[in-house]
Scaffold this motif. Sequence first.
Motif, PDB file in Angstrom:
ATOM      1  N   LEU A  25       8.020 -13.400  -0.621  1.00  0.00           N
ATOM      2  CA  LEU A  25       6.906 -13.354   0.328  1.00  0.00           C
ATOM      3  C   LEU A  25       7.001 -12.109   1.200  1.00  0.00           C
ATOM      4  CD1 LEU A  25       4.459 -14.604   1.772  1.00  0.00           C
ATOM      5  CD2 LEU A  25       6.078 -15.914   3.178  1.00  0.00           C
ATOM      6  N   PHE A  26       8.190 -11.829   1.695  1.00  0.00           N
ATOM      7  CA  PHE A  26       8.399 -10.662   2.544  1.00  0.00           C
ATOM      8  C   PHE A  26       8.074  -9.380   1.778  1.00  0.00           C
ATOM      9  CE2 PHE A  26      10.994  -7.755   5.173  1.00  0.00           C
ATOM     10  CZ  PHE A  26      10.480  -8.085   6.413  1.00  0.00           C
ATOM     11  N   GLU A  27       8.518  -9.284   0.532  1.00  0.00           N
ATOM     12  CA  GLU A  27       8.225  -8.100  -0.289  1.00  0.00           C
ATOM     13  C   GLU A  27       6.722  -7.939  -0.503  1.00  0.00           C
ATOM     14  OE1 GLU A  27      10.538  -8.258  -3.884  1.00  0.00           O
ATOM     15  OE2 GLU A  27      12.425  -8.331  -2.756  1.00  0.00           O
ATOM     16  N   ARG A  28       6.004  -9.036  -0.729  1.00  0.00           N
ATOM     17  CA  ARG A  28       4.539  -8.953  -0.902  1.00  0.00           C
ATOM     18  C   ARG A  28       3.867  -8.471   0.383  1.00  0.00           C
ATOM     19  NH1 ARG A  28       5.607 -13.606  -3.652  1.00  0.00           N
ATOM     20  NH2 ARG A  28       4.834 -14.978  -1.999  1.00  0.00           N
ATOM     21  N   GLN A  69       1.738  -5.012   0.663  1.00  0.00           N
ATOM     22  CA  GLN A  69       0.349  -4.985   1.135  1.00  0.00           C
ATOM     23  C   GLN A  69       0.195  -4.048   2.327  1.00  0.00           C
ATOM     24  OE1 GLN A  69      -0.656  -9.091   1.858  1.00  0.00           O
ATOM     25  NE2 GLN A  69      -0.826  -9.579  -0.317  1.00  0.00           N
ATOM     26  N   ALA A  70       1.164  -4.052   3.218  1.00  0.00           N
ATOM     27  CA  ALA A  70       1.095  -3.158   4.385  1.00  0.00           C
ATOM     28  C   ALA A  70       1.179  -1.696   3.959  1.00  0.00           C
ATOM     29  CB  ALA A  70       2.206  -3.505   5.373  1.00  0.00           C
ATOM     30  N   ILE A 129       1.625   0.809   7.235  1.00  0.00           N
ATOM     31  CA  ILE A 129       2.931   1.413   7.446  1.00  0.00           C
ATOM     32  C   ILE A 129       3.094   2.539   6.438  1.00  0.00           C
ATOM     33  CG2 ILE A 129       4.041  -0.636   8.433  1.00  0.00           C
ATOM     34  CD1 ILE A 129       5.280  -1.221   5.719  1.00  0.00           C
ATOM     35  N   ALA A 130       3.926   3.529   6.786  1.00  0.00           N
ATOM     36  CA  ALA A 130       4.104   4.687   5.916  1.00  0.00           C
ATOM     37  C   ALA A 130       5.312   4.558   5.004  1.00  0.00           C
ATOM     38  CB  ALA A 130       4.246   5.948   6.771  1.00  0.00           C
ATOM     39  N   ASP A 131       6.304   3.779   5.415  1.00  0.00           N
ATOM     40  CA  ASP A 131       7.522   3.671   4.634  1.00  0.00           C
ATOM     41  C   ASP A 131       8.209   2.361   4.990  1.00  0.00           C
ATOM     42  OD1 ASP A 131       9.529   4.338   2.881  1.00  0.00           O
ATOM     43  OD2 ASP A 131      10.397   5.923   4.116  1.00  0.00           O
ATOM     44  N   ALA A 132       9.074   1.895   4.135  1.00  0.00           N
ATOM     45  CA  ALA A 132       9.772   0.634   4.397  1.00  0.00           C
ATOM     46  C   ALA A 132      11.096   0.600   3.663  1.00  0.00           C
ATOM     47  CB  ALA A 132       8.917  -0.547   3.964  1.00  0.00           C
ATOM     48  N   VAL A 133      12.038  -0.109   4.233  1.00  0.00           N
ATOM     49  CA  VAL A 133      13.325  -0.395   3.619  1.00  0.00           C
ATOM     50  C   VAL A 133      13.536  -1.896   3.750  1.00  0.00           C
ATOM     51  CG1 VAL A 133      15.826  -0.092   3.819  1.00  0.00           C
ATOM     52  CG2 VAL A 133      14.298   1.836   4.241  1.00  0.00           C
TER      53      VAL A 133
END
Length: 181
Positions: free
Chosen positions: A16-19, A23-24, A30-34
């Motif tokens: 769920l968190f990855e989805r 989507q963000a 958001i521009a980037d994520a880890v």
Amino acid sequence: MLCGSEDFDPKQEAGLFERIVSQALEGGLIADAVIATLSRQRSELWKIREDSETEMQLFEVMIDFDVSLPVTSMEDFFNDVQPRLDEEVAGHLGLHVLGPLGDGNLHLSTGLPTRDSKDQLRPLAYALIARYGGSISAEHGIGVAIRDYLHYSRSPAELATMRLLKGALDPKGILNPGKVI
């Protein structure tokens, strides 16, 4: 932004968190994520969040706010606060937003060019908080520093009730004299 979540089913939660993050990213929110997958990675990311010393070195004259907002107002608040800060507080050093956003608490901080800028920023920040139905204090209480701004999140009737209760519980005015009410 540092996000974390807790659930009773870690595998379901991770998906769920990855989805949500995907989507963000796709929506340009958001521009980037880890995403930390190991306990050590989570600990390292949270160390960044807890490192207030670095922020204090960056912001020689720092002001921070412990406020709360209805969760449904946060996006509009975020879209409003940065441009207003840019327009009305020349020379500020960026805006940091931290806190347990899911329950409405926010910690906002910025660096200012001079100590006098604090007096310029407080009414702006608290008026924006009021505009979005928030409170000028979340989990840290009112205290002496923001006592004079209480009217931004409490009505005259609420303030009168507080004074009435203070008078009833402390008729001699010996408990924390002159602190808030």
